[in-house]
Design a protein around this motif. Sequence first.
Motif: not given
Length: 461
Positions: A201, A203, A274
């Motif tokens: 996850s 980013d 994250n």
Amino acid sequence: MDIFRTKSIEEYQADAKATHLRRAMGALDVTMLGVGVIVGTGIFVLTGVAAAKYAGPALMLSFLIASVTCAFVSMTYSELASMVPVAGSAYAYAYTSVGELFAWLVGWNLVLEYSVGASAVAGGWSAYVVGLLKTGGLELPQAFTTVPADGGLVNLPAILITMFLTFLLIRGVHESVTVNKALVAVKLLAIFIFLFLAGPSVDVTNWEPFMPFGFAGVSAGAAVIFFAYLGVDSVATAAEETKNPARDMPIGIIASLAICTLLYIAVTAVMTGNVPYTELDTAEPVAFVLRELGYRFGSALVGTGAIAGLTTVLLVMMYAQTRAFFAMSRDGLIPQAVCKIHPRFATPHRITIIVGIAVALISGFTPINVVAEMCSVGTLFAFIISAIGVVVLRHRQPDARRPFRCPAIHVMSLLAILSCGYIMYNLSSMTWERFWIWSAAGLLIYFAYGRRHSRENHRES
């Protein structure tokens, strides 16, 4: 100029045979000892604060700078550890190369480094335990989990874990190493769980701006998180209890540094990828990130791993401090009776008890932020003296046996000195003031007691 008298390598080797510390560790044990102390506070506590206040996502570069610095130091340390395979690490290396006064200053600062560092880690251990119990519905009274400066009476969990590890260290290095390996396995599992859960996850937009505080922030971040790299010296203190130090010490030092560098950079990348770096100002950043992602069970697992990780750091720091004291007492610079070897357990039990009580009292009653940064300056000073010492020995004793030879020694030593000096330059002025005060106190003790009671002094007279 008797304050610059040196002790021969042959004398140290004779001392090692006479004191009967048990040689119980192999290369894997030494590596795990290094991983045990390097991977801990840096990942589980300091990464969040350092990212939020100093370097932002560029904390990855901070760890890279600190790791490269330690790589230079590790090469010089490996040569010294193979030549002088005794307890005392940088203290013993200084004594054989640049003389007694510098050896004393290194040893004196190692005492501060380990006692302050162990106390800070014990405080962090307590915070994770209290947080984990609170998550499970058991809230401990603040009066017995917080130091007086923060509104409590005493940090009892910090005291209890310190005294338990003191008992373990008295029982023997074999038992301590066995517990350390088990806890390191738990800690590494926790880190891999974090990377597995949070890695997908990431980013990359959270990495913008990548260097919000500029390169000055990256440098300041490297100075702060250097606390995590105390393990290089801690590992070297184990040389006298290693089966084949000429082979096992270089492998252990270099392998543990390589493993830890990869883990630090990976965790920092995933953490800042994250959650925005501004939100990471917490004492439990790894668990915090997983909670933010909704992995409450994963957060609890990682919290458990953090507790295991901090336990190993505390164990190795206390172990290293007792061995530094032991080496200094054997040379007569502090009273020898303090470091008597236990007839059954073959450990310096008296100094272990003294160290345990001191660490317990500091961690039980002192805020960790007051003392933590002091660790870095003492370690860096020891690294610089060792980097100078290895070159001195190359010139003074070119034919001495060197089972491990540092490649390009003059270049490697110069890079170690310059990089350590650069990180020291970025430490706070308050840290420097405390360093000079502590060193001045050490000089008073040396000239009042150590210089006259030194074994080398008796040999000369």
